[in-house]
Design a protein around this motif. Structure first.
Motif, PDB file in Angstrom:
ATOM      1  N   LEU A   5       0.730  -0.927   0.288  1.00 14.75           N
ATOM      2  CA  LEU A   5      -0.258  -0.212   0.007  1.00 14.75           C
ATOM      3  C   LEU A   5       0.813   1.382  -0.359  1.00 14.75           C
ATOM      4  CD1 LEU A   5      -2.984  -1.298   2.262  1.00 14.75           C
ATOM      5  CD2 LEU A   5      -2.578  -1.204   0.195  1.00 14.75           C
TER       6      LEU A   5
ATOM      7  N   LEU B 296      -3.655   0.900  -4.150  1.00 14.22           N
ATOM      8  CA  LEU B 296      -3.136  -0.831  -3.674  1.00 14.22           C
ATOM      9  C   LEU B 296      -1.782  -0.675  -4.970  1.00 14.22           C
ATOM     10  CD1 LEU B 296      -2.616  -3.355  -3.629  1.00 14.22           C
ATOM     11  CD2 LEU B 296      -4.393  -3.721  -4.821  1.00 14.22           C
TER      12      LEU B 296
ATOM     13  N   VAL C  42      -6.439  -5.111   1.784  1.00 15.54           N
ATOM     14  CA  VAL C  42      -6.105  -3.887   1.039  1.00 15.54           C
ATOM     15  C   VAL C  42      -7.060  -3.806   2.913  1.00 15.54           C
ATOM     16  CG1 VAL C  42      -6.851  -1.611   0.226  1.00 15.54           C
ATOM     17  CG2 VAL C  42      -5.911  -3.807  -0.531  1.00 15.54           C
TER      18      VAL C  42
ATOM     19  N   ARG D 180      -4.990  -4.873   5.980  1.00 15.28           N
ATOM     20  CA  ARG D 180      -3.364  -3.844   6.633  1.00 15.28           C
ATOM     21  C   ARG D 180      -3.695  -2.783   6.165  1.00 15.28           C
ATOM     22  NH1 ARG D 180       1.509  -5.085   4.278  1.00 15.28           N
ATOM     23  NH2 ARG D 180       0.685  -6.928   5.171  1.00 15.28           N
ATOM     24  N   ALA D 181      -4.327  -1.387   5.380  1.00 15.72           N
ATOM     25  CA  ALA D 181      -4.596  -0.430   5.795  1.00 15.72           C
ATOM     26  C   ALA D 181      -5.136   0.378   7.331  1.00 15.72           C
ATOM     27  CB  ALA D 181      -5.696   0.447   4.820  1.00 15.72           C
TER      28      ALA D 181
ATOM     29  N   VAL E 237     -10.541   4.006   2.013  1.00 11.76           N
ATOM     30  CA  VAL E 237     -10.111   2.912   1.338  1.00 11.76           C
ATOM     31  C   VAL E 237     -11.000   2.729   0.488  1.00 11.76           C
ATOM     32  CG1 VAL E 237     -10.305   0.600   1.663  1.00 11.76           C
ATOM     33  CG2 VAL E 237      -9.091   2.423   3.457  1.00 11.76           C
TER      34      VAL E 237
END
Length: 469
Positions: free
Chosen positions: A221, A241, A273, A276-277, A292
């Motif tokens: 990211l 991404l 995504v 993780r974000a 996101v």
């Protein structure tokens, strides 16, 4: 049969088979024709194609196969309903029949896919003239500016014998050419060539590689800042991404994300995504917002609400720091379900942002129906506003709509100082783009800050020791 009267007689049983024969003919017709449009279906097309190929192999006369796909049909079908979609398909069938000659075959393969078998014409000129005729009639009779249900059409062309020696090869070549037409801007015709086949094989390999990108730690990211236009201060970041392929290097998101959506790989990737974000944002020193992107495909999964909630809890991120960006495409499929999910997420404190505002079919009605907290103006308006007064007027109108609905407006894609000044003059409270910062590592985490402070203290101590008496 012999009676006592001594006279030979016969008894005949007569049955009227008219209705039976008519029913059989109807069954045979339905087996080879599309029930909605009356066009030949896949079965009849295949029979005629095989017959035409056999004749061409004997005579040396070429033929062409045109694969056609409607542009914007799915969105229109979702918005206006299947009844309107059926009406459009019937209209398209009538338009296509007007474009061909009597010896040609127009077939509906299913959905919004059509195929034309052209025989008795010099090739490829015959197919080129036919494709031009079709595109022209669609431009004349399907005008989106006048009719919100108007559709476009893309065409892929394959010619026998150079593009394929049998029916399967011709279909494959026409489909590959159609894919090129749709990725070249839609509303065009593309003729098959060997390079297309190579690109198609490369795409299939990319699809396979993408499915393993997570487990092979190839995804990562980056974060692009979102700023307030008044003072230029960063108020949040959008997670973007990226994919580093072992052989191809950096694969552009515009290339691999559509593949992920087409193949369904976007579901595990989107989950990765989000989680993780959230984990990374929870470690930032400042409690900035995190945006996101959520794909339309993810909204079709019933567990999206649980996935978002789980990602927040696992990361320890406050829900009011998370902004989910969705495009209008996500709103077109099962609106009731989407509204329910968005309301449920808002009740948990998550914010919802409409992305790419101004490019959809029903932006204003969506603002009224869905619980948005913010709208982002599509970058296409920002990029043209310096030279296009109409684009600037649209931006001004969107900002006005945002103010009347108490929705902050973000100008996306600001790349020059002139654009920055213009969006600020039009009253956009927030902006994003290369002018303010390229996607990068994001803000410092608490762990990085502690390490930096410890390192600074160590350096200071060494300097002090060397500076002693």
């Amino acid at each position: 049969m012999q009676f006592n009267f001594g006279t030979d007689s016969q008894v005949l049983a007569v049955r009227d088979l008219t209705e039976t024969k008519a029913a059989q003919r109807q069954i045979e017709h339905l087996a080879r024709h599309d029930g909605l449009t009356g066009l030949p279906n896949r079965t009849l097309l295949q029979e005629r194609l095989e017959h035409a190929l056999a004749l061409s192999k004997r005579t040396g006369e070429p033929l062409a196969l045109l694969a056609l796909d409607l542009d914007r049909f799915k969105a229109i079908n979702d918005i206006f309903g299947h009844g309107e979609g059926d009406r459009i398909l019937e209209r398209v069938a009538f338009m296509l029949k007007r474009c061909v000659r009597g010896a040609d075959t127009v077939a509906r393969m299913g959905g919004d896919e059509f195929v034309i078998l052209q025989v008795g014409s010099a090739q490829p000129d015959g197919a080129r003239v036919l494709a031009h005729r079709i595109l022209e009639i669609f431009r004349e009779e399907m005008n989106p500016a006048m009719d919100p249900t108007a559709v476009g059409i893309s065409i892929g062309v394959a010619v026998f014998p150079q593009d394929g020696a049998d029916a399967a090869a011709l279909h494959h070549a026409a489909d590959i050419a159609l894919y090129r037409a749709k990725t070249s801007g839609r509303g065009v015709a593309a003729f098959f060539d060997a390079q297309m086949d190579l690109e198609a094989r490369q795409r299939r390999q990319l699809e396979s590689d993408l499915r393993h990108a997570i487990t092979r730690n190839q995804l990562y990211l980056v974060y692009q800042p979102l700023v307030t236009t008044v003072d230029g201060k960063v108020s949040g970041y959008e997670a973007l991404l990226r994919w580093t392929h072992p052989d191809r290097g950096e694969v552009p998101p515009d290339e691999f994300i559509p593949i992920a959506e087409d193949t369904g790989a976007i579901l595990p990737i989107g989950d990765w995504v989000l989680r993780r974000a959230c984990r990374e944002a929870a470690l930032w020193v400042e409690p900035l917002t995190l945006a996101v992107n959520i794909s339309a495909v993810q909204f079709q999964v019933a567990t999206l609400e649980e996935t978002v909630t789980s990602a927040l809890m696992d990361a320890g991120l406050a829900p009011d720091r998370l902004e989910l960006e969705i495009t209008e495409t996500a709103l077109m499929k099962d609106r009731d379900q989407t509204i329910r999910v968005l309301h449920a997420l808002k009740e948990r404190g998550v914010r919802v942002v409409m992305d790419d505002f101004g490019t959809g079919y029903s932006s204003l009605s969506n603002l009224q129906s869905f619980p948005f907290d913010k709208i982002k103006i599509d970058r296409s308006f920002i990029q043209t506003m310096e030279d296009d007064e109409a684009a600037r007027s649209i931006i001004r109108a969107i900002v006005g709509i945002g103010k009347s609905l108490a929705l902050p407006v973000v100008a996306e894609g600001v790349e020059t100082d002139t654009q920055r000044r213009m969006v600020q003059e039009e009253g956009c409270p927030q902006a994003q783009g290369f002018f303010y910062g390229f996607p990068g590592a994001g803000p410092a985490s608490s762990a990085q800050l502690s390490a930096s402070q410890a390192n600074s203290g160590l350096i200071a101590g060494r300097v002090a020791s060397h500076a002693g008496p």
